[in-house]
Design a protein around this motif. Structure first.
Motif, PDB file in Angstrom:
ATOM      1  N   ALA A  92       4.139  89.175  37.559  1.00  0.00           N
ATOM      2  CA  ALA A  92       5.460  89.809  37.538  1.00  0.00           C
ATOM      3  C   ALA A  92       5.860  90.377  38.896  1.00  0.00           C
ATOM      4  O   ALA A  92       7.022  90.725  39.109  1.00  0.00           O
ATOM      5  CB  ALA A  92       5.491  90.919  36.491  1.00  0.00           C
TER       6      ALA A  92
ATOM      7  N   LYS B 258      -2.783  94.267  35.972  1.00  0.00           N
ATOM      8  CA  LYS B 258      -2.817  93.213  34.959  1.00  0.00           C
ATOM      9  C   LYS B 258      -1.620  92.274  35.033  1.00  0.00           C
ATOM     10  O   LYS B 258      -1.705  91.120  34.604  1.00  0.00           O
ATOM     11  CB  LYS B 258      -2.893  93.839  33.560  1.00  0.00           C
ATOM     12  CG  LYS B 258      -4.055  94.809  33.375  1.00  0.00           C
ATOM     13  CD  LYS B 258      -5.399  94.145  33.623  1.00  0.00           C
ATOM     14  CE  LYS B 258      -6.544  95.138  33.400  1.00  0.00           C
ATOM     15  NZ  LYS B 258      -7.862  94.535  33.736  1.00  0.00           N
ATOM     16  N   SER B 259      -0.501  92.765  35.557  1.00  0.00           N
ATOM     17  CA  SER B 259       0.741  91.972  35.530  1.00  0.00           C
ATOM     18  C   SER B 259       1.045  91.369  36.902  1.00  0.00           C
ATOM     19  O   SER B 259       2.163  91.488  37.415  1.00  0.00           O
ATOM     20  CB  SER B 259       1.904  92.851  35.081  1.00  0.00           C
ATOM     21  OG  SER B 259       1.997  94.021  35.883  1.00  0.00           O
TER      22      SER B 259
ATOM     23  N   GLU C  12       8.415  93.424  39.440  1.00  0.00           N
ATOM     24  CA  GLU C  12       7.578  94.531  39.877  1.00  0.00           C
ATOM     25  C   GLU C  12       7.309  94.399  41.371  1.00  0.00           C
ATOM     26  O   GLU C  12       7.460  93.317  41.948  1.00  0.00           O
ATOM     27  CB  GLU C  12       6.263  94.538  39.077  1.00  0.00           C
ATOM     28  CG  GLU C  12       6.496  94.694  37.581  1.00  0.00           C
ATOM     29  CD  GLU C  12       5.210  94.648  36.758  1.00  0.00           C
ATOM     30  OE1 GLU C  12       4.114  94.685  37.369  1.00  0.00           O
ATOM     31  OE2 GLU C  12       5.307  94.567  35.525  1.00  0.00           O
TER      32      GLU C  12
END
Length: 340
Positions: A55, A51-52, A9
């Motif tokens: 990543a 939240k990620s 990401e």
């Protein structure tokens, strides 16, 4: 491509302005099916919603005020940082980032069209006396003014990289100018790569390179060795008819010495896009000193702003995104210790 894109990401730091760039970057990332998160300076309030964070492996910095320390702390797995601005000196003030393994790239060369045309425009502005013609028009006064040409004059381009070489080629081919270059490293291939240049000098010989030039164009980055290189000893070597143009960095110039050179007539004029303090304070001598007002042209650090800039920076980002997704070498990599 989609399977590769799904593995990581991107963090996108929004531009402070230039909404067209933000729209173009969103469209680019969406076209590659890349998951990206948008945050804005100065408080990065959107971080709490992501939240990620583990990543996120890449960050696109489209804001000149980006806080890389905050970004590194929040996103520990970043491998690649792409800065849409050529200047990276503020980013490299952070020692942790500078010494990290994160690859830093910039949109190097993207502003070549705008800066080249701007530099040529400033040379023509002074040589063809456009300010005075404009004043005559405003007074409805018909009068003869004697102008000079830039054709067949000598230009010294200091910082002969992608932008400097484009300017040099245009000056040589378009105006039959004699081109001198100042470059950090010079070897036997330098002249083969740049046949438009008659003579190259190293930075330590800056004064010699400038002494018989009709135009001196600065395109140096900000590094430890380029701070204050334009000082009294250099301006004293200029021709009295010379025009100094700065589209590099404000810190390259000792401004008090430049002002003194203009006041005393050691140089004829200066086209200035960058300054040590920006925005330029309203009480700056560049605004208030009556004796030099007619000798300077100020463009508020926007010399590279043009329609081609948007196309170029997005195109470079696209190519690097494809390279990153396919584990290929990135373009425009910055040596973080050298600063460029």
């Amino acid at each position: 491509m989609q399977s590769l894109a799904s593995k990581f990401e991107i963090l996108l730091v929004k531009p402070d302005s230039f909404a067209e760039l933000y729209t173009a970057l969103k469209t680019l990332l969406e076209s590659y099916n890349v998951t990206f998160h948008t945050v804005s300076h100065p408080d990065y309030s959107e971080l709490a919603q992501i939240k990620s964070k583990d990543a996120v492996q890449a960050v696109f910095l489209a804001s000149g005020r980006s806080s890389i320390d905050v970004i590194m702390k929040e996103f520990p797995n970043i491998k690649w940082c792409h800065n849409f601005f050529t200047g990276v000196d503020k980013l490299l003030l952070d020692e942790t980032f500078r010494k990290s393994s994160i690859t830093l790239t910039t949109s190097r060369g993207a502003s070549a069209y705008g800066l080249t045309e701007h530099a040529i425009g400033m040379m023509i502005y002074f040589s063809r006396r456009f300010r005075e013609w404009d004043r005559l028009q405003a007074k409805a006064e018909w009068k003869a003014l004697y102008s000079t040409d830039i054709s067949r004059k000598k230009i010294t381009i200091v910082g002969y990289g992608s932008i400097g070489s484009k300017l040099g080629r245009m000056c040589k081919v378009g105006f039959d100018m004699k081109v001198t270059g100042v470059k950090r490293s010079i070897d036997e291939n330098t002249y083969k790569e740049h046949p438009e240049v008659e003579k190259f000098y190293s930075l330590k010989d800056l004064a010699t390179a400038c002494e018989d030039a009709d135009f001196v164009v600065n395109i140096l980055p900000k590094t430890e060795e380029t701070i204050d290189v334009y000082n009294k000893s250099v301006f004293d070597r200029f021709k009295k008819t010379a025009v100094f143009i700065n589209i590099g960095r404000g810190l390259n110039v000792v401004e008090e010495d430049l002002i003194d050179a203009l006041k005393q007539g050691k140089i004829a004029a200066a086209g200035l896009d960058v300054f040590r303090e920006e925005p330029l304070p309203k009480d700056s001598p560049f605004y208030t000193e009556e004796s030099i007002k007619e000798k300077i042209f100020i463009s508020c650090h926007k010399a590279d702003q043009s329609d081609l800039l948007l196309y170029s920076v997005v195109d470079l980002a696209k190519k690097n995104l494809e390279n990153f997704l396919n584990n290929k070498p990135l373009a425009g990599i910055v040596d973080k210790e050298k600063g460029y």
